[in-house]
Design a protein around this motif. Structure first.
Motif, short mmCIF file in Angstrom:
data_model
loop_
_atom_site.label_atom_id
_atom_site.label_comp_id
_atom_site.label_asym_id
_atom_site.label_seq_id
_atom_site.Cartn_x
_atom_site.Cartn_y
_atom_site.Cartn_z
N ALA A 108 0.73 -0.93 0.06
CA ALA A 108 -0.35 -0.17 -0.12
C ALA A 108 0.97 0.99 -0.18
O ALA A 108 0.42 2.06 -0.71
N PHE A 109 2.19 1.10 0.26
CA PHE A 109 3.05 2.62 0.44
C PHE A 109 3.24 2.55 -0.58
O PHE A 109 3.99 3.61 -0.80
N HIS A 110 3.43 2.25 -1.35
CA HIS A 110 5.07 1.20 -2.29
C HIS A 110 3.47 2.24 -3.21
O HIS A 110 4.08 3.42 -4.23
N GLN A 111 1.73 1.54 -3.87
CA GLN A 111 0.88 2.63 -4.54
C GLN A 111 0.75 4.06 -3.98
O GLN A 111 0.74 4.84 -4.90
N ALA A 112 0.64 4.13 -2.36
CA ALA A 112 0.86 5.97 -1.68
C ALA A 112 2.27 6.53 -2.78
O ALA A 112 2.15 7.59 -3.12
N LEU A 113 2.91 6.09 -3.15
CA LEU A 113 4.66 6.86 -3.04
C LEU A 113 4.57 6.79 -4.37
O LEU A 113 4.65 8.17 -4.84
N LEU A 114 3.28 6.14 -5.31
CA LEU A 114 3.65 6.21 -6.56
C LEU A 114 2.74 7.35 -7.27
O LEU A 114 3.01 8.15 -8.01
N GLU A 115 2.13 7.59 -6.44
CA GLU A 115 0.99 8.78 -6.34
C GLU A 115 1.49 10.13 -5.90
O GLU A 115 0.80 11.28 -6.25
N VAL A 116 2.92 10.25 -5.17
CA VAL A 116 2.95 11.51 -4.87
C VAL A 116 3.68 12.07 -5.45
O VAL A 116 4.43 12.25 -6.64
N GLU A 117 3.42 13.84 -6.02
CA GLU A 117 4.41 14.52 -7.08
C GLU A 117 4.69 16.03 -6.20
O GLU A 117 3.25 15.85 -5.41
N PHE A 118 5.33 15.96 -6.39
CA PHE A 118 5.36 17.75 -4.98
C PHE A 118 5.38 19.01 -6.24
O PHE A 118 5.00 18.68 -7.13
#
Length: 120
Positions: A108-118
Motif C-alpha cells: 500500500a505504501f508503494h502505491q501511495a508513493l507512486l501517487e506523490v508528486e511535489f
C-alpha cells in the motif's frame, strides 16, 4: 522506536519532501529503486521466518525498516520494527501474521508513493 504508531498515516509527504527537496525527478528515481529492492528484502524476510532464523529475521526486518522509514512510511516502519524486535528476542510466535500485515502495508505504501508528486 516509539515514534512510529499504527495510527500514523501511511506516508508522511512533508517528511518525504524534506528528504528530497521537492525534486520530482529524484522522487521518481527513488520510487523506481524502492520498487526494485523491497520485494527481494520481503522475500528474504519470509524465507528467514519460514526457517525460524531469528538473526536473519532481525537483519532483514531492520533493512526494510530503514528503507521505508527513510521514505516517510511510519506504519510499515513500525511493523518492521516489531518484527525486528521479535527476531532480536527470538520470540517468533505470531510473526507470520505480522509479516503478512507488513507485506500489505509495504504494498500500500508503494502505491501511495507512486501517487506523490511535489507541487512546483
Amino acid at each position: 522506536m516509539s515514534e512510529f504508531s499504527e495510527s500514523s498515516p501511511l506516508i508522511d509527504v512533508s517528511e518525504l519532501k524534506k528528504q528530497l527537496g521537492s525534486d520530482n525527478e529524484l522522487l521518481a528515481q527513488i520510487v523506481e529503486l524502492f520498487a526494485e529492492t523491497y520485494p527481494e528484502t520481503l522475500d528474504d524476510l519470509e524465507a528467514a521466518i519460514a526457517e525460524k532464523q531469528a538473526k536473519s529475521i532481525r537483519r532483514h526486518a531492520h533493512t526494510l525498516k530503514g528503507i521505508v522509514a527513510n521514505l516517510g512510511a511510519k506504519s510499515p516502519a513500525q511493523r518492521a520494527f516489531e518484527i525486528e524486535t521479535m527476531g532480536r528476542d527470538n520470540n517468533l510466535e505470531g510473526i507470520e501474521d505480522k509479516c503478512a500485515h507488513l507485506k500489505e502495508l509495504v504494498s500500500a505504501f508503494h502505491q501511495a508513493l507512486l501517487e506523490v508528486e511535489f507541487a512546483d
